[in-house]
Every structure is written in C-alpha cells, then in structure tokens.
Design an enzyme around this catalytic site. Sequence first.
Site, short mmCIF file in Angstrom:
data_model
loop_
_atom_site.label_atom_id
_atom_site.label_comp_id
_atom_site.label_asym_id
_atom_site.label_seq_id
_atom_site.Cartn_x
_atom_site.Cartn_y
_atom_site.Cartn_z
N CYS A 1 0.85 -1.18 0.00
CA CYS A 1 0.00 0.00 0.00
C CYS A 1 0.89 1.24 0.00
O CYS A 1 2.09 1.15 0.22
CB CYS A 1 -0.97 0.01 1.17
SG CYS A 1 -0.24 -0.26 2.78
N GLU B 1 -7.79 7.94 4.93
CA GLU B 1 -7.46 7.73 3.53
C GLU B 1 -8.68 7.44 2.66
O GLU B 1 -9.62 6.77 3.07
CB GLU B 1 -6.44 6.60 3.40
CG GLU B 1 -5.15 6.96 4.09
CD GLU B 1 -4.02 5.99 3.89
OE1 GLU B 1 -2.86 6.43 3.98
OE2 GLU B 1 -4.29 4.79 3.66
#
Length: 187
Positions: free
Chosen positions: A70, A119
């Site tokens: 990620c 996020e």
Amino acid sequence: MTVRETHLVELVDSNGQAIGETTVADAHQLPGRLHRAFSVLLLAPDGRLLLQQRAAVKTRFPLRWANACCGHPAPGQTPEAAANDRLREELGIGPIILTKVGTYLYRAEDPATGRVEHEYDHVLRGELAPDDPLLPDPAEVADLRWVEPLDLMAALDADPLRYAPWLGGVLDRLLSAGNAAERSGGR
C-alpha cells in the site's frame, strides 16, 4: 523522519476530488487529513492472497499483517502507477496489470505511534503466482504469507489487532467485486 515521510500526497474530499497537497508526515498527524492512497491485493491463480507483515520501522501500524502493498500516489500520479512503483520497491516485482475493484474511505489511529490513517483508498487487484520470485525489502516487509480469503476474514474477526485496520475493508471490496462479477456472468 524517513525520506518517505517528506513525500507529497494529494489531499481529497470525501468524493475523492483533489483539494490540495501536503507531506506524508503532515497527513498522518492528529486529527489526520483525508488523502489519496492505494492498497494492492495480489491473488494467486488458486485464489489465495499475499499478505505482508509490515516492518518494525513503519511509522503506522508496524508489525501488523496487511495486504501485499500500500502507499500514496504523488499529486497527479495515478494509483496504478504509484502501486507498481511500490510493488517494485517493497517486493521486487512488477510492473503488473492492476485492476481497480473499488474505493474504501477509512480513518484509524495507531495507539502505538500516535499517527493517523485517514485515507481515500483505491483498492487494486493483481495476479501473481506463488512461485514468482519475491525480493522483499526488510525496511518495508517483515514477513510474507499466502492465505485463503475466507480464512483471513475469520482471522480478522478473531484477532483484529494482528492486522492493519484497513485490511478488512480492502478485502471486502475485493470480495464484493468478485461477487458482482459472478452475478453478471463474469462480464
């Protein structure tokens, strides 16, 4: 502070529209600033997922199990391009074809480091054979393992603190996309 903490990320609104930029370090300070991210799920031909245990030096959720990789696109960079950069840096692979399976908006505070993840996460899927060579960077990855998605769902329920807080939502996007494809006959 690591060099990566000085990189720029794209700030976004709750619809994923860009509204500015800041550093990785600033975006992850309390209360957390919503920014663009990506999460890559790598699947073997038999359906198993590659998990990575985050390195002990990570500034957010160290030593927790997470998806294959990620990170954050730079402002103006596509999530797919940024993900392939990180796959090369973290696992020594790529580029690979990545398909977007959804987005996941989440916020999580790390009690161990005081940092925050807030996020707008682009969930990307790619394929990788279990015998493809991986060269994990020890500064990024403590360990790797392949798991069955349904076993992972049960493990997340049984012991959520072993896993990154975004992993359940990311896995849900993957499974939901797979179910939608099955309902439409794979079209």
